[in-house]
Design a protein around this motif. Structure first.
Motif, PDB file in Angstrom:
ATOM      1  N   ARG A   1      34.833 -26.009 -24.694  1.00 16.54           N
ATOM      2  CA  ARG A   1      35.637 -24.976 -24.017  1.00 16.54           C
ATOM      3  C   ARG A   1      34.952 -23.625 -24.128  1.00 16.54           C
ATOM      4  NH1 ARG A   1      39.930 -28.064 -25.767  1.00 16.54           N
ATOM      5  NH2 ARG A   1      40.120 -26.971 -27.758  1.00 16.54           N
ATOM      6  N   ASP A   2      34.430 -23.323 -25.313  1.00 12.96           N
ATOM      7  CA  ASP A   2      33.745 -22.032 -25.500  1.00 12.96           C
ATOM      8  C   ASP A   2      32.491 -21.945 -24.631  1.00 12.96           C
ATOM      9  OD1 ASP A   2      35.655 -21.440 -27.362  1.00 12.96           O
ATOM     10  OD2 ASP A   2      34.381 -21.827 -29.120  1.00 12.96           O
ATOM     11  N   VAL A   3      31.764 -23.061 -24.560  1.00 16.05           N
ATOM     12  CA  VAL A   3      30.520 -23.069 -23.779  1.00 16.05           C
ATOM     13  C   VAL A   3      30.846 -22.913 -22.296  1.00 16.05           C
ATOM     14  CG1 VAL A   3      28.536 -24.508 -23.112  1.00 16.05           C
ATOM     15  CG2 VAL A   3      29.243 -24.382 -25.493  1.00 16.05           C
ATOM     16  N   ALA A   4      31.933 -23.552 -21.844  1.00 16.20           N
ATOM     17  CA  ALA A   4      32.339 -23.420 -20.434  1.00 16.20           C
ATOM     18  C   ALA A   4      32.791 -21.981 -20.143  1.00 16.20           C
ATOM     19  CB  ALA A   4      33.448 -24.414 -20.118  1.00 16.20           C
ATOM     20  N   ASP A   5      33.485 -21.357 -21.110  1.00 18.10           N
ATOM     21  CA  ASP A   5      33.913 -19.952 -20.926  1.00 18.10           C
ATOM     22  C   ASP A   5      32.702 -19.040 -20.784  1.00 18.10           C
ATOM     23  OD1 ASP A   5      36.541 -20.618 -21.026  1.00 18.10           O
ATOM     24  OD2 ASP A   5      36.843 -20.018 -23.132  1.00 18.10           O
ATOM     25  N   GLU A   6      31.729 -19.262 -21.643  1.00 17.17           N
ATOM     26  CA  GLU A   6      30.528 -18.428 -21.593  1.00 17.17           C
ATOM     27  C   GLU A   6      29.777 -18.670 -20.270  1.00 17.17           C
ATOM     28  OE1 GLU A   6      29.777 -15.994 -23.282  1.00 17.17           O
ATOM     29  OE2 GLU A   6      27.607 -15.676 -23.118  1.00 17.17           O
TER      30      GLU A   6
END
Ligand code: ADP
Ligand code: MG
Length: 404
Positions: free
Chosen positions: A14-19
């Motif tokens: 999720r964090d990688v997709a947000d970034e």
């Protein structure tokens, strides 16, 4: 470093997709993970067509990926240089890309070289594999790209083909003459097992149950945090030495020399090549023995095999260094069942097989030995055999993006 080594792939995704959204506008097509590895036994054997027994680490490189239709390849990494590298997929060629971006760009190039249609993409990476620690962050980076492209282009290539493509990228595009073990471990490992690799026919690999918990064992990975510059040139020289020895013996590769033929071969070879050959032949035998012990359900019996493998790398192959030798000696001194350097050598990481409950005793003893010798504190983690490269997010609904 996180001692218990619990990482939640889905929250990381999720964090990688947000970034990715922040960097590239819009959502990625998906997020994929490819792990780093440790090799249990079978070091410097892969480029001799021999055997190895690596396992995937619970540390991986995530890639959020989205195909593009305009042929641009845009690359960003949380561990990179802070910039977005913007390339044209049609002009990719060995030597054209420098720095970290050569690894992912090389995979796209190698896929095209292998005859697969490849489009541009936006790719954002984030990794928990330490870089340059002998735990194969380079293969994790390459294999993340390989599995993402495989799925996004509907290629459905066998794991060994993806590993070959990633290895070709590292050899021919980045210019590092590595064997195929790292990429095979990253793509083809399964959770709870070690990967029995025959480098002559990687597609025929096997999964050997490595049940640490069930046998009250733990595997420590000790990152010495040293990487001696000697490494790159020495690796290529050792590889050449092995090829020369095989040619002198009239063999396709050192894998074709049996233990029974070893004494005669050692007499026939120049003194500088004999120890290399002795390492490769005895190391292949150690892999065979380790697989037998694991299949019998006796993982503790790996201990002496690991320690014998380290002695061979130190005394015959000469790729250990004072820091890895010290970590091995201190781990054994504190009661580890066995220990060895893992990876190419000249620094990097050491593995130690320990009884459940002994992790801190062994880790602390190694750390104290490093302090006494004036070295930086090592990073110690407990590793479980983990899954190979896979998609982390749910598959996309609907049609595949068009190729450029
Ligand atoms: P190892 O594979 O043992 O970690 P290598 O020297 O083969 O060591 O590969 C390390 C290199 O791979 C780094 O210097 C960097 O160029 C690249 N690399 C690996 N992971 C990443 C990442 N997540 N982001 C950017 N570059 C990376
Ligand atoms: Mg590497």
């Amino acid at each position: 470093m996180n001692r218990t080594d619990q990482w939640d792939d889905e929250s990381r995704a999720r964090d990688v997709a947000d970034e990715f959204r922040r960097l590239f506008d819009g959502a990625p097509d998906g997020v994929w993970a490819a792990p780093g590895r440790v090799n249990l036994i079978g070091e410097h054997t892969d480029y001799n067509d021999g055997f190895a027994l690596p396992m995937a680490l619970p540390r991986s490189t995530l890639v959020a990926a989205r195909l593009r239709t305009d042929g641009r390849l845009r690359l960003h990494s949380a561990q990179g240089d802070g910039r977005i590298t913007d390339l044209d997929v049609t002009t990719l060629a060995p030597g054209a890309v420098t720095g970290w971006a050569a690894y992912p760009a090389g995979v796209v190039w190698a896929l095209a070289e292998a005859g697969h249609p490849v489009s541009g993409a936006d790719l954002h990476f984030d990794s928990t594999v330490p870089t340059g620690a002998g735990l194969s962050s380079s293969a994790a980076l390459e294999c993340a790209v390989a599995v993402a492209y495989d799925e996004l282009h509907g290629l459905r290539l066998p794991g060994a083909d993806l590993a070959r493509i990633a290895q070709h990228a590292e050899n021919a595009f980045v210019g590092v003459p590595c064997g195929i073990m790292d990429q095979m471990a990253s793509v083809c490992s399964t959770a709870g097992s070690a990967l029995h690799l025959d480098a002559r026919s990687p597609e025929r690999h096997g999964h050997v149950p490595f049940d640490l918990r069930g046998q009250d064992l733990r595997l420590l990975v000790i990152d010495t945090r040293v990487a001696h510059d000697l490494g790159d040139g020495a690796y290529a020289a050792l590889r050449k030495g092995c090829e020369r020895a095989a040619a002198l013996l009239g063999l396709p590769a050192l894998r074709d020399l049996s233990a029974g033929e070893l004494p005669g071969a050692l007499d026939a070879l120049p003194t500088e090549l004999a120890p290399l050959v002795r390492h490769v032949v005895t190391e292949n035998a150690r892999v065979v023995e380790a697989v037998s012990r694991l299949r019998e359900g006796n993982a503790a019996a790996l201990g002496p095999i690991l320690t014998a493998g380290h002695a061979s790398l130190r005394d015959d192959y000469r790729v250990s260094c004072p820091e890895t030798d010290l970590a091995v000696a201190a781990a054994l001194d504190a009661g580890a069942l066995g220990a060895r350097m893992t990876g190419g050598g000249f620094g990097g990481s050491v593995i130690a097989l320990v009884r459940f409950g002994q992790e801190d005793v062994v880790g602390d003893h190694v750390t104290a030995a490093f302090a006494a010798a004036g070295h930086r504190p090592p990073h110690v983690l407990t590793a479980t055999p983990s899954a190979g490269a896979h998609r982390v997010t749910a598959p996309l609904e609907g049609t595949r993006p068009a190729l450029s």
